[in-house]
Write an enzyme that holds these catalytic residues in place. Structure first.
Site, short mmCIF file in Angstrom:
data_model
loop_
_atom_site.label_atom_id
_atom_site.label_comp_id
_atom_site.label_asym_id
_atom_site.label_seq_id
_atom_site.Cartn_x
_atom_site.Cartn_y
_atom_site.Cartn_z
N HIS A 144 0.83 -1.20 0.00
CA HIS A 144 0.00 0.00 0.00
C HIS A 144 0.87 1.26 0.00
CE1 HIS A 144 -3.28 -2.75 1.20
NE2 HIS A 144 -4.08 -1.81 0.72
N LYS A 148 -0.67 4.85 4.52
CA LYS A 148 -1.57 3.91 5.22
C LYS A 148 -1.07 3.68 6.64
CE LYS A 148 -4.00 -0.50 4.71
NZ LYS A 148 -5.30 0.13 5.03
#
Length: 256
Positions: A144, A148
């Site tokens: 990600h 995040k």
């Protein structure tokens, strides 16, 4: 037309929800809960409030993409004034998940760590592969963007739970989320869940099944966050016609 309330509007998915709701006929953006200013415009008739009780009262259905602490406050407000809830907030604690279960006894609730059709199908395939490929080692890697906050991702943990459940394993005992040093050989029932972070990667999940002489890898890559916003809107339209209870994205897509 149902009046939708967006909780977490300043987030990446929140902005897309606001844009995508503009093209809907069954749902209309009506209320936005804000604790700080937005850096993009809203439709003129949108109710903007930092009063949680007012936000809940003015919404027919609520879509939540926020942070765990904020989601908890929303759940507590909804327990006082139950409304249908679609939540994609990840990293929830046991207590916060219990609040969601409590709410589901008085309102329809759909919770999904990932709202995409592809990930819903991936979960089904992982369960099938885990059960069928007995003896194969299971390793999960998720990637990600650098912003995040939770790791591993909620989607990766859901995939791991699908794999563990198919083999009758307790994920809390089987999960490994880091390896370092002389730790010995991999055990047969380990399910590794590793997290990578960097750049602007929307989301990539790989579930691998590895055996001597062969391996199978199942991959899902999200190239746009609209996958999540459109999935959440689809879920909200479906949830509006359901009885009280706790549902998953698989229920919405009839994949259960």
């Amino acid at each position: 037309m149902m009046k939708a309330g967006i909780f977490g509007a300043s987030g990446r998915v929140g902005r897309l929800l606001i844009e995508d709701l503009g093209a809907q006929t069954q749902l209309k953006l009506h209320a936005v809960y804000l604790r700080k200013e937005l850096n993009f415009p809203l439709p003129e008739d949108t109710l903007v409030t930092n009063d949680l009780d007012t936000f809940v009262a003015e919404s027919d259905i609520i879509i939540d993409f926020s942070l765990p602490e904020a989601a908890q406050a929303l759940l507590e407000a909804l327990l006082k004034n139950p409304k249908p809830l679609v939540s994609g907030t990840t990293g929830l604690s046991v207590h916060q998940l219990n609040l969601m279960k409590e709410l589901s006894s008085v309102a329809p609730v759909l919770y999904a760590t990932n709202m995409s059709l592809g990930v819903a199908m991936l979960n089904k395939l992982v369960s099938l592969a885990s059960k069928t490929l007995e003896g194969f080692d299971i390793e999960i890697v998720e990637m990600h963007h650098r912003h995040k906050k939770d790791a591993p991702s909620g989607t990766a943990l859901t995939l791991a739970e699908s794999a563990a459940s198919a083999r009758g394993l307790d994920l809390d005992k089987a999960r490994v989320s880091g390896r370092n040093g002389n730790i010995g050989e991999r055990t047969a029932d380990e399910i590794a869940v590793m997290a990578l972070r960097g750049g602007d990667i929307v989301g990539r999940h790989t579930v691998g099944f590895y055996n001597d002489g062969e391996f199978v890898e199942l991959n899902h890559t999200a190239t746009s966050r609209n996958t999540f916003s459109k999935g959440a809107i689809r879920a909200a339209k479906w949830l509006a016609t359901q009885d009280n209870g706790l549902y998953s994205i698989a229920d919405c897509l009839e994949l259960s």
